[in-house]
Design a protein around this motif. Structure first.
Motif, PDB file in Angstrom:
ATOM      1  N   GLY A   1       0.817  -1.216   0.000  1.00  0.00           N
ATOM      2  CA  GLY A   1       0.000   0.000   0.000  1.00  0.00           C
ATOM      3  C   GLY A   1       0.845   1.257   0.000  1.00  0.00           C
ATOM      4  N   LEU A   2       1.919   1.266   0.811  1.00  0.00           N
ATOM      5  CA  LEU A   2       2.826   2.423   0.856  1.00  0.00           C
ATOM      6  C   LEU A   2       3.575   2.593  -0.462  1.00  0.00           C
ATOM      7  CD1 LEU A   2       4.319   2.205   4.448  1.00  0.00           C
ATOM      8  CD2 LEU A   2       2.925   4.035   3.514  1.00  0.00           C
ATOM      9  N   ALA A   3       4.023   1.469  -1.029  1.00  0.00           N
ATOM     10  CA  ALA A   3       4.759   1.542  -2.300  1.00  0.00           C
ATOM     11  C   ALA A   3       3.872   2.095  -3.414  1.00  0.00           C
ATOM     12  CB  ALA A   3       5.285   0.160  -2.672  1.00  0.00           C
ATOM     13  N   LEU A   4       2.619   1.683  -3.439  1.00  0.00           N
ATOM     14  CA  LEU A   4       1.692   2.192  -4.454  1.00  0.00           C
ATOM     15  C   LEU A   4       1.361   3.663  -4.208  1.00  0.00           C
ATOM     16  CD1 LEU A   4      -0.710  -0.865  -4.773  1.00  0.00           C
ATOM     17  CD2 LEU A   4       0.937  -0.078  -6.471  1.00  0.00           C
ATOM     18  N   SER A   5       1.273   4.059  -2.940  1.00  0.00           N
ATOM     19  CA  SER A   5       0.980   5.455  -2.609  1.00  0.00           C
ATOM     20  C   SER A   5       2.137   6.369  -2.998  1.00  0.00           C
ATOM     21  CB  SER A   5       0.688   5.600  -1.120  1.00  0.00           C
ATOM     22  OG  SER A   5      -0.521   4.955  -0.800  1.00  0.00           O
ATOM     23  N   GLU A   6       3.360   5.866  -2.885  1.00  0.00           N
ATOM     24  CA  GLU A   6       4.529   6.671  -3.225  1.00  0.00           C
ATOM     25  C   GLU A   6       4.623   6.941  -4.721  1.00  0.00           C
ATOM     26  OE1 GLU A   6       7.822   4.601  -1.559  1.00  0.00           O
ATOM     27  OE2 GLU A   6       7.375   5.233   0.486  1.00  0.00           O
ATOM     28  N   GLN A   7       3.934   6.159  -5.531  1.00  0.00           N
ATOM     29  CA  GLN A   7       3.954   6.357  -6.979  1.00  0.00           C
ATOM     30  C   GLN A   7       3.024   7.484  -7.410  1.00  0.00           C
ATOM     31  OE1 GLN A   7       3.158   2.629  -8.889  1.00  0.00           O
ATOM     32  NE2 GLN A   7       5.111   1.755  -8.269  1.00  0.00           N
ATOM     33  N   GLY A   8       2.330   8.095  -6.473  1.00  0.00           N
ATOM     34  CA  GLY A   8       1.509   9.247  -6.803  1.00  0.00           C
ATOM     35  C   GLY A   8       0.016   9.031  -6.627  1.00  0.00           C
ATOM     36  N   ASN A   9      -0.425   7.809  -6.449  1.00  0.00           N
ATOM     37  CA  ASN A   9      -1.855   7.529  -6.234  1.00  0.00           C
ATOM     38  C   ASN A   9      -2.086   7.219  -4.767  1.00  0.00           C
ATOM     39  OD1 ASN A   9      -2.374   7.743  -8.966  1.00  0.00           O
ATOM     40  ND2 ASN A   9      -2.049   5.567  -9.318  1.00  0.00           N
ATOM     41  N   PHE A  10      -3.161   7.765  -4.219  1.00  0.00           N
ATOM     42  CA  PHE A  10      -3.529   7.442  -2.844  1.00  0.00           C
ATOM     43  C   PHE A  10      -4.176   6.066  -2.847  1.00  0.00           C
ATOM     44  CE2 PHE A  10      -6.744   7.313   0.509  1.00  0.00           C
ATOM     45  CZ  PHE A  10      -5.915   7.448   1.609  1.00  0.00           C
ATOM     46  N   VAL A  11      -3.575   5.117  -2.113  1.00  0.00           N
ATOM     47  CA  VAL A  11      -4.088   3.745  -2.058  1.00  0.00           C
ATOM     48  C   VAL A  11      -4.287   3.393  -0.599  1.00  0.00           C
ATOM     49  CG1 VAL A  11      -3.606   1.337  -2.574  1.00  0.00           C
ATOM     50  CG2 VAL A  11      -2.884   3.088  -4.159  1.00  0.00           C
ATOM     51  N   THR A  12      -5.430   2.791  -0.292  1.00  0.00           N
ATOM     52  CA  THR A  12      -5.712   2.369   1.076  1.00  0.00           C
ATOM     53  C   THR A  12      -6.157   0.914   1.099  1.00  0.00           C
ATOM     54  OG1 THR A  12      -6.973   2.865   3.060  1.00  0.00           O
ATOM     55  CG2 THR A  12      -8.094   3.198   0.987  1.00  0.00           C
ATOM     56  N   VAL A  13      -5.882   0.246   2.206  1.00  0.00           N
ATOM     57  CA  VAL A  13      -6.281  -1.153   2.373  1.00  0.00           C
ATOM     58  C   VAL A  13      -7.714  -1.165   2.888  1.00  0.00           C
ATOM     59  CG1 VAL A  13      -5.793  -3.323   3.540  1.00  0.00           C
ATOM     60  CG2 VAL A  13      -3.920  -1.815   2.898  1.00  0.00           C
TER      61      VAL A  13
END
Length: 96
Positions: free
Chosen positions: A27-39
């Motif tokens: 989730g953190l890795a995907l968020s760092e790419q610019g998209n807000f991602v939550t579990v």
């Protein structure tokens, strides 16, 4: 961008304790790419992630659905039993 609901399966199949940590790292890795991602949910070795879309699109929210309907299932009636508690065979009438 659109709303997305993604399920990732087979996370850390060897150790169930590592599933939570791996899910958070992903989730953190995907968020760092610019998209807000939550579990959204974590169940067994699978996790569900949610990525909200642009606020410009109104009324396009993802609704999590279920097939549950109130009163869908009813209890099975208990069969007649004798004084020993054994089911009486051939008796198909049930108590109300």
């Amino acid at each position: 961008a659109k709303n997305e609901l993604v399920e990732v399966r087979g996370i850390s199949r060897d150790k169930k304790r590592e599933v939570f940590a791996t899910t958070e790292e992903l989730g953190l890795a995907l968020s760092e790419q610019g998209n807000f991602v939550t579990v959204v949910e974590q169940k067994g070795f699978a996790s569900t992630f949610y990525c909200p879309g642009d606020d410009e699109v109104v009324g396009k929210k993802i609704i999590r659905r279920t097939s549950f309907k109130e009163g869908q299932w009813t209890k099975k009636p208990k069969p007649k039993r004798d004084n020993k508690g054994q089911i009486i065979k051939g008796e198909y009438e049930y108590f109300d």
